[in-house]
Design a protein around this motif. Sequence first.
Motif, short mmCIF file in Angstrom:
data_model
loop_
_atom_site.label_atom_id
_atom_site.label_comp_id
_atom_site.label_asym_id
_atom_site.label_seq_id
_atom_site.Cartn_x
_atom_site.Cartn_y
_atom_site.Cartn_z
N GLU A 18 11.08 21.58 -1.96
CA GLU A 18 11.58 21.43 -0.58
C GLU A 18 10.48 20.85 0.31
O GLU A 18 10.73 19.99 1.15
N LYS A 19 9.24 21.30 0.08
CA LYS A 19 8.12 20.77 0.87
C LYS A 19 7.91 19.29 0.57
O LYS A 19 7.60 18.49 1.47
N SER B 29 0.84 -1.19 0.00
CA SER B 29 0.00 0.00 0.00
C SER B 29 0.88 1.24 0.00
O SER B 29 2.08 1.17 0.26
N GLY B 30 0.25 2.37 -0.32
CA GLY B 30 1.01 3.61 -0.44
C GLY B 30 0.23 4.81 0.07
O GLY B 30 -1.00 4.78 0.15
N ILE B 31 0.97 5.84 0.41
CA ILE B 31 0.37 7.11 0.85
C ILE B 31 1.10 8.25 0.15
O ILE B 31 2.33 8.26 0.05
N GLN B 32 0.34 9.22 -0.32
CA GLN B 32 0.93 10.36 -1.03
C GLN B 32 1.52 11.38 -0.06
O GLN B 32 0.84 11.77 0.90
N PRO B 33 2.70 11.89 -0.38
CA PRO B 33 3.26 12.96 0.45
C PRO B 33 2.82 14.33 -0.07
O PRO B 33 3.65 15.20 -0.34
N SER B 34 1.51 14.50 -0.19
CA SER B 34 1.04 15.76 -0.79
C SER B 34 0.44 16.68 0.26
O SER B 34 -0.30 17.59 -0.04
N GLN C 127 7.76 16.51 3.32
CA GLN C 127 6.53 15.73 3.52
C GLN C 127 6.80 14.24 3.32
O GLN C 127 6.19 13.40 3.97
N THR C 128 7.70 13.92 2.40
CA THR C 128 8.05 12.51 2.19
C THR C 128 8.62 11.93 3.48
O THR C 128 8.26 10.84 3.92
N ARG C 129 9.51 12.73 4.11
CA ARG C 129 10.09 12.27 5.39
C ARG C 129 9.01 12.21 6.47
O ARG C 129 8.99 11.30 7.30
N GLU C 130 8.11 13.18 6.45
CA GLU C 130 7.07 13.21 7.49
C GLU C 130 6.14 12.01 7.36
O GLU C 130 5.74 11.41 8.36
N ILE C 131 5.80 11.63 6.13
CA ILE C 131 4.94 10.45 5.95
C ILE C 131 5.70 9.19 6.40
O ILE C 131 5.13 8.32 7.06
N ALA C 132 6.99 9.13 6.06
CA ALA C 132 7.79 7.97 6.51
C ALA C 132 7.79 7.93 8.04
O ALA C 132 7.61 6.86 8.64
N ALA C 133 7.93 9.10 8.67
CA ALA C 133 7.91 9.15 10.15
C ALA C 133 6.55 8.70 10.67
O ALA C 133 6.46 7.99 11.68
#
Length: 347
Positions: free
Chosen positions: A64-65, A17-22, A69-75
């Motif tokens: 940059e966002k 499964s996946g989640i968008q970093p948007s 956000q990619t890191r935030e979703i991973a977190a």
Amino acid sequence: MSEPVQTPQTFQSRIFSGIQPSGGMTLGNYLGALKRFAELQNRGIETVYCVVDLHAITVWQDPEKLRNQTREIAAAFIASGIDPTRSILFNQSQVSAHAELGWIFNCVARIGWMYRMTQFKDKAGKHAENSSLGLLAYPSLMAADILAYKATHVPVGEDQKQHLELTRDIAAKFNHDYGVNFFPITEPLIEGAATRVMSLRDGSKKMSKSDPSDQSRINLTDDADTIAAKIRKAKTDPEPLPETVEGLKDRPEARNLVNIYAALADTTSESVVAEFAGAQFGSFKPKLAELAVEKLSPITTEMARLMADPAEIDRILNRGADQADAIAQPILAQVKDIVGMIRRREV
Ligand code: TYM
């Protein structure tokens, strides 16, 4: 919720499964996706989870966002219980098989299938001709995400159901067009009390990171006071809670709060209604706020701790990408053989 996962055909069970970093993560993402991802990992099935950055750029993202956000979703994945030593966790653009298989699927899928997607219609609005070609082809890339791993099961919220039906159509058409039984016909896993968490301001609208009103959603980064205040102000009706779930039928806001409670408490809406039958929202809401804070605060705290060390998040995503690549590349190589492409020699 713990019935065995059935494997379609003869394929090995694998979850993707996946989640968008948007944008930030909401309670909807948590209850409809992340919480369930962790439960599936803990049932011992192979789990592959992805932050889908290629999907995010179907609408323009500040670079940059996007990285943050990619890191935030991973977190958020890790803080919700995804253990990168037990699940594969990575960001999509690091594994080129997604884009390559996505192109092949663009040539299998039909344009008409894409125009029928309600999410495309919603996102493109009145300006379909002006939206990116990627936004139209989005579900084809989503099929590639899943099928690059021959995933058999995909846990998602209700809003992704149509995309997963399209994934099945693409797999079936590929198998048919090339006379093979290569791709599994993936099963969606849309289960639990909160497969569609609704806005706190309007029970007919999905809770969404893109809603202009911050009061409509609980963000995974909200502190305890903000969560409690948003729940206190959530729209309800003047009736007390009913005796049975049937009594919630034409009460979308009430039903939503009951479903959220049930999902947070790991129980069913039926048992929540049984417990609170006859209670006024004045007494139910503080209980819900307390439960939400109890469950979400540790996640918020852990996310903040992880975000303080972005280099470590990047290392986790790199390791996950290596593992994902090791599964996806051989599958992609077989696809190229099936389609009739001369592959680069092994080095
Ligand atoms: P996205 O990033 O919009 O949402 C991620 C996950 O959260 C679920 N979700 C909700 N569940 C319940 N209530 C809500 N209000 C709510 N809002 C979001 C979504 O259903 C989803 O499971 N196209 C996907 C990302 C994707 C994907 C994939 C998913 C790309 N490739 C392959 C599965 C498999 C999306 O935009 O999800």
